[in-house]
Every structure is written in C-alpha cells, then in structure tokens.
Design a protein around this motif. Structure first.
Motif, PDB file in Angstrom:
ATOM      1  N   LYS A  48      10.801   7.753 -13.204  1.00  0.00           N
ATOM      2  CA  LYS A  48      10.674   8.989 -13.985  1.00  0.00           C
ATOM      3  C   LYS A  48       9.724   9.968 -13.289  1.00  0.00           C
ATOM      4  CE  LYS A  48       9.486  10.861 -18.447  1.00  0.00           C
ATOM      5  NZ  LYS A  48       8.601  10.770 -19.558  1.00  0.00           N
ATOM      6  N   THR A  49       8.590   9.488 -12.814  1.00  0.00           N
ATOM      7  CA  THR A  49       7.596  10.357 -12.182  1.00  0.00           C
ATOM      8  C   THR A  49       8.127  10.973 -10.893  1.00  0.00           C
ATOM      9  OG1 THR A  49       5.841   8.966 -13.076  1.00  0.00           O
ATOM     10  CG2 THR A  49       5.224  10.441 -11.296  1.00  0.00           C
ATOM     11  N   ARG A  50       8.848  10.208 -10.105  1.00  0.00           N
ATOM     12  CA  ARG A  50       9.339  10.684  -8.808  1.00  0.00           C
ATOM     13  C   ARG A  50      10.756  11.246  -8.873  1.00  0.00           C
ATOM     14  NH1 ARG A  50       6.863   8.773  -3.774  1.00  0.00           N
ATOM     15  NH2 ARG A  50       4.874   7.802  -4.300  1.00  0.00           N
ATOM     16  N   ASN A  51      11.380  11.130 -10.028  1.00  0.00           N
ATOM     17  CA  ASN A  51      12.750  11.604 -10.199  1.00  0.00           C
ATOM     18  C   ASN A  51      13.700  10.932  -9.190  1.00  0.00           C
ATOM     19  OD1 ASN A  51      14.694  13.041 -11.586  1.00  0.00           O
ATOM     20  ND2 ASN A  51      14.498  14.848 -10.285  1.00  0.00           N
ATOM     21  N   ILE A  52      13.566   9.627  -9.095  1.00  0.00           N
ATOM     22  CA  ILE A  52      14.417   8.790  -8.238  1.00  0.00           C
ATOM     23  C   ILE A  52      15.049   7.736  -9.147  1.00  0.00           C
ATOM     24  CG2 ILE A  52      14.442   7.174  -6.293  1.00  0.00           C
ATOM     25  CD1 ILE A  52      11.942   8.526  -5.216  1.00  0.00           C
ATOM     26  N   SER A  53      16.253   7.331  -8.834  1.00  0.00           N
ATOM     27  CA  SER A  53      16.928   6.353  -9.696  1.00  0.00           C
ATOM     28  C   SER A  53      16.197   5.016  -9.679  1.00  0.00           C
ATOM     29  CB  SER A  53      18.376   6.159  -9.248  1.00  0.00           C
ATOM     30  OG  SER A  53      18.434   5.398  -8.062  1.00  0.00           O
ATOM     31  N   GLU A  54      16.236   4.351 -10.834  1.00  0.00           N
ATOM     32  CA  GLU A  54      15.612   3.035 -10.952  1.00  0.00           C
ATOM     33  C   GLU A  54      16.247   2.036  -9.991  1.00  0.00           C
ATOM     34  OE1 GLU A  54      14.959   1.302 -14.810  1.00  0.00           O
ATOM     35  OE2 GLU A  54      14.541   3.258 -15.712  1.00  0.00           O
ATOM     36  N   GLU A  55      17.548   2.137  -9.787  1.00  0.00           N
ATOM     37  CA  GLU A  55      18.240   1.204  -8.901  1.00  0.00           C
ATOM     38  C   GLU A  55      17.710   1.305  -7.476  1.00  0.00           C
ATOM     39  OE1 GLU A  55      19.929   3.278 -11.096  1.00  0.00           O
ATOM     40  OE2 GLU A  55      20.117   1.612 -12.517  1.00  0.00           O
ATOM     41  N   LYS A  56      17.432   2.529  -7.032  1.00  0.00           N
ATOM     42  CA  LYS A  56      16.914   2.737  -5.683  1.00  0.00           C
ATOM     43  C   LYS A  56      15.519   2.119  -5.533  1.00  0.00           C
ATOM     44  CE  LYS A  56      17.251   6.444  -2.323  1.00  0.00           C
ATOM     45  NZ  LYS A  56      17.471   7.864  -2.107  1.00  0.00           N
ATOM     46  N   ILE A  57      14.702   2.270  -6.544  1.00  0.00           N
ATOM     47  CA  ILE A  57      13.346   1.711  -6.492  1.00  0.00           C
ATOM     48  C   ILE A  57      13.388   0.190  -6.619  1.00  0.00           C
ATOM     49  CG2 ILE A  57      11.079   1.697  -7.600  1.00  0.00           C
ATOM     50  CD1 ILE A  57      11.548   4.636  -8.272  1.00  0.00           C
ATOM     51  N   ASN A  62       3.537  -7.120  -1.107  1.00  0.00           N
ATOM     52  CA  ASN A  62       2.319  -6.476  -0.653  1.00  0.00           C
ATOM     53  C   ASN A  62       2.333  -5.045  -1.175  1.00  0.00           C
ATOM     54  OD1 ASN A  62       0.735  -4.701   1.387  1.00  0.00           O
ATOM     55  ND2 ASN A  62      -0.040  -6.779   1.688  1.00  0.00           N
ATOM     56  N   LEU A  63       1.354  -4.720  -1.995  1.00  0.00           N
ATOM     57  CA  LEU A  63       1.341  -3.443  -2.701  1.00  0.00           C
ATOM     58  C   LEU A  63       1.169  -2.248  -1.774  1.00  0.00           C
ATOM     59  CD1 LEU A  63       1.673  -2.769  -5.635  1.00  0.00           C
ATOM     60  CD2 LEU A  63      -0.773  -2.647  -5.832  1.00  0.00           C
ATOM     61  N   LEU A  64       0.305  -2.354  -0.784  1.00  0.00           N
ATOM     62  CA  LEU A  64       0.102  -1.246   0.154  1.00  0.00           C
ATOM     63  C   LEU A  64       1.391  -0.945   0.888  1.00  0.00           C
ATOM     64  CD1 LEU A  64      -1.640   0.808   1.654  1.00  0.00           C
ATOM     65  CD2 LEU A  64      -2.381  -1.045   3.166  1.00  0.00           C
ATOM     66  N   GLN A  65       2.045  -1.975   1.405  1.00  0.00           N
ATOM     67  CA  GLN A  65       3.294  -1.764   2.139  1.00  0.00           C
ATOM     68  C   GLN A  65       4.388  -1.203   1.222  1.00  0.00           C
ATOM     69  OE1 GLN A  65       3.223  -2.262   5.516  1.00  0.00           O
ATOM     70  NE2 GLN A  65       5.109  -1.106   5.418  1.00  0.00           N
ATOM     71  N   LEU A  66       4.445  -1.692  -0.008  1.00  0.00           N
ATOM     72  CA  LEU A  66       5.431  -1.194  -0.963  1.00  0.00           C
ATOM     73  C   LEU A  66       5.216   0.288  -1.247  1.00  0.00           C
ATOM     74  CD1 LEU A  66       7.755  -1.683  -2.980  1.00  0.00           C
ATOM     75  CD2 LEU A  66       6.033  -2.394  -4.641  1.00  0.00           C
ATOM     76  N   ASN A  67       3.974   0.701  -1.455  1.00  0.00           N
ATOM     77  CA  ASN A  67       3.696   2.111  -1.744  1.00  0.00           C
ATOM     78  C   ASN A  67       3.930   3.005  -0.530  1.00  0.00           C
ATOM     79  OD1 ASN A  67       3.135   2.011  -4.508  1.00  0.00           O
ATOM     80  ND2 ASN A  67       1.038   1.339  -4.134  1.00  0.00           N
ATOM     81  N   ILE A  68       3.703   2.483   0.662  1.00  0.00           N
ATOM     82  CA  ILE A  68       4.016   3.252   1.881  1.00  0.00           C
ATOM     83  C   ILE A  68       5.516   3.485   1.963  1.00  0.00           C
ATOM     84  CG2 ILE A  68       4.097   3.106   4.398  1.00  0.00           C
ATOM     85  CD1 ILE A  68       1.342   1.694   4.245  1.00  0.00           C
ATOM     86  N   GLU A  69       6.300   2.424   1.722  1.00  0.00           N
ATOM     87  CA  GLU A  69       7.758   2.551   1.761  1.00  0.00           C
ATOM     88  C   GLU A  69       8.255   3.447   0.624  1.00  0.00           C
ATOM     89  OE1 GLU A  69       9.696   1.528   4.255  1.00  0.00           O
ATOM     90  OE2 GLU A  69       7.858   0.817   5.210  1.00  0.00           O
ATOM     91  N   LEU A  70       7.586   3.416  -0.498  1.00  0.00           N
ATOM     92  CA  LEU A  70       7.944   4.273  -1.636  1.00  0.00           C
ATOM     93  C   LEU A  70       7.800   5.746  -1.250  1.00  0.00           C
ATOM     94  CD1 LEU A  70       8.766   4.450  -4.631  1.00  0.00           C
ATOM     95  CD2 LEU A  70       6.319   4.283  -5.188  1.00  0.00           C
ATOM     96  N   ASP A  71       6.750   6.079  -0.526  1.00  0.00           N
ATOM     97  CA  ASP A  71       6.547   7.467  -0.088  1.00  0.00           C
ATOM     98  C   ASP A  71       7.640   7.930   0.875  1.00  0.00           C
ATOM     99  OD1 ASP A  71       4.375   8.201  -1.606  1.00  0.00           O
ATOM    100  OD2 ASP A  71       2.888   7.663  -0.071  1.00  0.00           O
ATOM    101  N   LYS A  72       8.284   6.989   1.563  1.00  0.00           N
ATOM    102  CA  LYS A  72       9.344   7.349   2.507  1.00  0.00           C
ATOM    103  C   LYS A  72      10.673   7.631   1.806  1.00  0.00           C
ATOM    104  CE  LYS A  72       7.419   4.625   6.288  1.00  0.00           C
ATOM    105  NZ  LYS A  72       7.626   3.435   7.144  1.00  0.00           N
ATOM    106  N   LEU A  73      10.819   7.184   0.545  1.00  0.00           N
ATOM    107  CA  LEU A  73      12.061   7.425  -0.188  1.00  0.00           C
ATOM    108  C   LEU A  73      12.209   8.917  -0.493  1.00  0.00           C
ATOM    109  CD1 LEU A  73      12.374   4.639  -2.913  1.00  0.00           C
ATOM    110  CD2 LEU A  73      13.737   4.917  -0.861  1.00  0.00           C
ATOM    111  N   LYS A  74      13.417   9.367  -0.430  1.00  0.00           N
ATOM    112  CA  LYS A  74      13.712  10.783  -0.772  1.00  0.00           C
ATOM    113  C   LYS A  74      14.437  10.821  -2.093  1.00  0.00           C
ATOM    114  CE  LYS A  74      12.205  12.540   3.094  1.00  0.00           C
ATOM    115  NZ  LYS A  74      10.836  12.716   3.183  1.00  0.00           N
TER     116      LYS A  74
END
Length: 187
Positions: A144-153, A175-187
C-alpha cells in the motif's frame, strides 16, 4: 612444596603463552582470511556502505520491512538483552506497546497473526534476520505504501529466503538489510 610449585608455575607460563599468545594469533590469522578481514562483512549500495550483513539495523519507516526490536538500540558495542523475565510487568507493558504500534502501522493484520519476533527483542539485540512469516505479515503495508502489488513483494520475499543449513539445521530466514535493498530496486 618445591616439587609442586615449579611444575605448577611452568604449566601456568605454558598456558599463558598458548592461550594468550598462540591461540589469539591463530584466531587473528583466520579472521584476516575471512571476507571483510575480520572487521565484518559490509553491504554496499552504489559504492556506499549501508550496513553489515550480520548486524541488525533499525528499520521503522512504513515503506520498509521493519526489523526486530532491539533492547540495546542496535548498538553492537553494547549488545545484549533487557534481562526482564516474561512475567515482568514492565516487560509485558513494553511488548504490549510494541503490539499496539505494530497494529497502528499494519491495520490489515490480526493481533494473533503477529509473529512474536516482531514485538520481542532478540538475546543479542542485533538480530539481522526475520523469519519468512515475519516478512510476509508486513507485505500489505509495504504494498500500500509503495503502490506495488502484494504478489510482487511476496515474490521478492520468497527470493530472499535463505534455506536452513543443508536443509536440516535451523529455520529459513530473511536478511532484512538485503531484503530492503532489493525492495528499493523494485519499480
């Protein structure tokens, strides 16, 4: 007395040399051979160090997967737990406050579905990982916050799950740091 004193003194001196000198040197040499040269394995994004792979960090922004609480404020120099027992009224109040805060930021989640790791601190206060369940329960908020589909996340979380050692030892983790880094790469 001499027959006991001098052998004990020799043994003491040998132990000092072996355990304070040789053992310390051996550990230092092994650390130098490890990645990071004994200083920890850093994680970089765009040639900027953003954290350490094995050290937890505080993530509280709603657009990121939140980390496990830390009793030591994620301070590696003062690592430790609160040492409060599960029946301590102060501890119970602290956990209830964490549950209430989690519910405010994650209204899609029922109280009974909150993994305990998201409201209780780890023994070291530096846990860098979450269980897959601890990550998946936060997906609706992030979507909801990033306006990305739940399936993608959810797919991203599934990609980041580290399987148990040899498929047998320990639970799967993220690993939370790696997950959040990859999350920032999602469009």
């Amino acid at each position: 007395m001499k027959q006991h004193f001098f052998p004990a003194l020799r043994l003491t001196l040998i132990c000092i040399v072996v355990f304070m000198g040789l053992y310390t040197l051996l550990i230092w040499v092994v650390a130098q051979a490890a990645s990071g040269g004994g200083k920890g394995e850093t994680v970089s994004v765009n040639n900027k160090v953003v954290g350490y792979k094995l050290e937890g960090q505080s993530f509280t922004d709603d657009k990121y997967f939140n980390s496990r609480p830390s009793a030591c404020g994620f301070n590696a120099a003062g690592s430790g737990a609160s040492n409060k027992g599960p029946s301590n009224p102060d501890y119970l109040k602290e956990v209830q406050n964490r549950i209430d805060t989690f519910m405010v930021h994650n209204p899609f989640v029922k109280k009974e579905d909150i993994p305990s790791e998201l409201v209780t601190a780890s023994g070291s206060g530096l846990d860098p990982d979450l269980s897959p369940q601890g990550a998946y329960v936060q997906v609706p908020r992030i979507a909801k916050t990033r306006n990305i589909s739940e399936e993608k996340i959810k797919a991203l979380v599934a990609q980041q799950i580290q399987k148990p050692l040899l498929g047998l030892f320990g639970p799967g983790k993220v690993n939370l740091l790696q997950l959040n880094i990859e999350l920032d790469k999602l469009k």
